[in-house]
Scaffold this motif. Sequence first.
Motif, PDB file in Angstrom:
ATOM      1  N   THR A   1      12.397  -0.087  -0.169  1.00 34.01           N
ATOM      2  CA  THR A   1      12.198  -1.225  -0.970  1.00 34.01           C
ATOM      3  C   THR A   1      10.775  -0.764  -1.891  1.00 34.01           C
ATOM      4  O   THR A   1       9.981   0.135  -1.343  1.00 34.01           O
ATOM      5  N   TYR A   2      10.992  -1.273  -3.169  1.00 37.73           N
ATOM      6  CA  TYR A   2       9.854  -0.939  -4.116  1.00 37.73           C
ATOM      7  C   TYR A   2       9.759  -2.157  -4.822  1.00 37.73           C
ATOM      8  O   TYR A   2      10.527  -3.240  -4.863  1.00 37.73           O
ATOM      9  N   THR A   3       8.685  -2.228  -5.809  1.00 40.60           N
ATOM     10  CA  THR A   3       8.347  -3.359  -6.725  1.00 40.60           C
ATOM     11  C   THR A   3       7.721  -2.782  -8.170  1.00 40.60           C
ATOM     12  O   THR A   3       7.215  -1.501  -8.119  1.00 40.60           O
ATOM     13  N   ARG A   4       7.436  -3.693  -8.937  1.00 42.85           N
ATOM     14  CA  ARG A   4       6.677  -3.117 -10.300  1.00 42.85           C
ATOM     15  C   ARG A   4       5.361  -2.982  -9.852  1.00 42.85           C
ATOM     16  O   ARG A   4       4.804  -3.700  -9.027  1.00 42.85           O
ATOM     17  N   LYS A   5       4.727  -1.895 -10.357  1.00 38.10           N
ATOM     18  CA  LYS A   5       3.269  -1.663 -10.353  1.00 38.10           C
ATOM     19  C   LYS A   5       2.461  -2.823 -10.578  1.00 38.10           C
ATOM     20  O   LYS A   5       1.281  -2.693 -10.064  1.00 38.10           O
TER      21      LYS A   5
ATOM     22  N   ALA B   1       5.920   5.751   2.594  1.00 43.35           N
ATOM     23  CA  ALA B   1       5.100   5.721   1.761  1.00 43.35           C
ATOM     24  C   ALA B   1       4.011   6.746   1.588  1.00 43.35           C
ATOM     25  O   ALA B   1       3.400   6.938   0.527  1.00 43.35           O
ATOM     26  N   MET B   2       3.759   7.627   2.934  1.00 38.85           N
ATOM     27  CA  MET B   2       3.071   8.906   2.756  1.00 38.85           C
ATOM     28  C   MET B   2       3.526   9.797   1.601  1.00 38.85           C
ATOM     29  O   MET B   2       2.690  10.599   0.901  1.00 38.85           O
ATOM     30  N   TYR B   3       4.695   9.589   1.251  1.00 41.18           N
ATOM     31  CA  TYR B   3       5.374  10.461   0.138  1.00 41.18           C
ATOM     32  C   TYR B   3       5.966   9.634  -0.932  1.00 41.18           C
ATOM     33  O   TYR B   3       7.014   9.888  -1.510  1.00 41.18           O
ATOM     34  N   GLY B   4       5.019   8.523  -1.451  1.00 40.15           N
ATOM     35  CA  GLY B   4       5.527   7.507  -2.061  1.00 40.15           C
ATOM     36  C   GLY B   4       6.220   8.117  -3.632  1.00 40.15           C
ATOM     37  O   GLY B   4       7.135   7.599  -3.904  1.00 40.15           O
ATOM     38  N   THR B   5       5.556   8.881  -4.256  1.00 41.17           N
ATOM     39  CA  THR B   5       6.036   9.367  -5.672  1.00 41.17           C
ATOM     40  C   THR B   5       7.268  10.114  -5.309  1.00 41.17           C
ATOM     41  O   THR B   5       8.153  10.037  -6.242  1.00 41.17           O
TER      42      THR B   5
ATOM     43  N   ASP C   1       8.614   5.443 -12.909  1.00 42.77           N
ATOM     44  CA  ASP C   1       7.164   5.442 -12.629  1.00 42.77           C
ATOM     45  C   ASP C   1       6.502   4.090 -12.869  1.00 42.77           C
ATOM     46  O   ASP C   1       5.420   3.837 -12.642  1.00 42.77           O
ATOM     47  N   ASP C   2       7.255   3.105 -13.345  1.00 43.92           N
ATOM     48  CA  ASP C   2       6.932   1.700 -13.505  1.00 43.92           C
ATOM     49  C   ASP C   2       6.580   0.978 -12.309  1.00 43.92           C
ATOM     50  O   ASP C   2       6.327  -0.072 -12.249  1.00 43.92           O
ATOM     51  N   HIS C   3       7.415   1.612 -11.202  1.00 47.13           N
ATOM     52  CA  HIS C   3       7.490   1.048  -9.849  1.00 47.13           C
ATOM     53  C   HIS C   3       6.574   1.636  -8.903  1.00 47.13           C
ATOM     54  O   HIS C   3       6.142   2.990  -9.145  1.00 47.13           O
ATOM     55  N   ILE C   4       6.492   0.867  -7.554  1.00 49.06           N
ATOM     56  CA  ILE C   4       5.787   1.534  -6.539  1.00 49.06           C
ATOM     57  C   ILE C   4       6.469   1.462  -5.403  1.00 49.06           C
ATOM     58  O   ILE C   4       7.033   0.248  -5.122  1.00 49.06           O
ATOM     59  N   PHE C   5       6.476   2.384  -4.790  1.00 50.64           N
ATOM     60  CA  PHE C   5       7.599   2.627  -3.534  1.00 50.64           C
ATOM     61  C   PHE C   5       6.730   1.783  -2.271  1.00 50.64           C
ATOM     62  O   PHE C   5       5.303   2.080  -2.055  1.00 50.64           O
ATOM     63  N   PHE C   6       7.302   1.110  -1.369  1.00 49.27           N
ATOM     64  CA  PHE C   6       6.726   0.378  -0.464  1.00 49.27           C
ATOM     65  C   PHE C   6       6.997   0.897   0.971  1.00 49.27           C
ATOM     66  O   PHE C   6       6.151   1.458   1.698  1.00 49.27           O
ATOM     67  N   CYS C   7       8.304   0.887   1.351  1.00 44.82           N
ATOM     68  CA  CYS C   7       8.511   1.251   2.601  1.00 44.82           C
ATOM     69  C   CYS C   7       9.903   1.262   2.817  1.00 44.82           C
ATOM     70  O   CYS C   7      11.007   1.003   2.135  1.00 44.82           O
TER      71      CYS C   7
END
Length: 223
Positions: free
Chosen positions: A132-136, A171-175, A185-191
Amino acid sequence: MNVTEAVKSRRSIRQFIDKPVDRSVIDRVLVTAQRAPSGGNTQPWSAVVVGGDELARIAAAIKAKAQAAPMGEGAEYAIYPKELDGRYEEQRRGVGKAMFDAIGLERGDGAGRITQMAKNWDSFGAPVQLFTYTRKYMGPPQWSDMGMWLQTVMLLLREEGLDSCAQEIWAMYGTYMRELLGVDDDHIFFCGMAIGYRDADDPINNFDVSRVPISENVKFLGL
């Protein structure tokens, strides 16, 4: 199964049996989970469902990354706040101790604990992962919406006889996870969330996970 039964029987499963999950069941769960609430009906969650060779590819890549950077690399948010204290920290440590006690891992067995933690990368044997991820630019309210969606998914999985384990450890390795999943890169990783059928006999799925009484976190006014 009613909602109460689903809530009471849901737990974070850390050992799954070798049984495939039908794609149609996942589809049905996710279609229904779209009814989860969100502020302004923004529905800020995005996800990638992964299985088979693709899941094996991601698992192998993260295992290699974890060997090179065991403390994490490219995390995009703090899984726990540095200021975590009091009963919050006690509960976090308590559930960890209960889990390790259940599988006979002593406090000083660092190698054993690392081995157990590494099972996250194999999804504890589950055949499906939901990442799951969402916009930053999304804020705390939208992250709350994302959590409500994930909880809805987990309860619907229980209705289908399935189990899950939400895994923020990815998420320890999110990018790097975004790179592996093709998320920009417009998004952020959650879990991640492991999905499958529990091994009902494994001790790691049977230890008691305590909850505080509602008197510790709920106040009633005017009732």
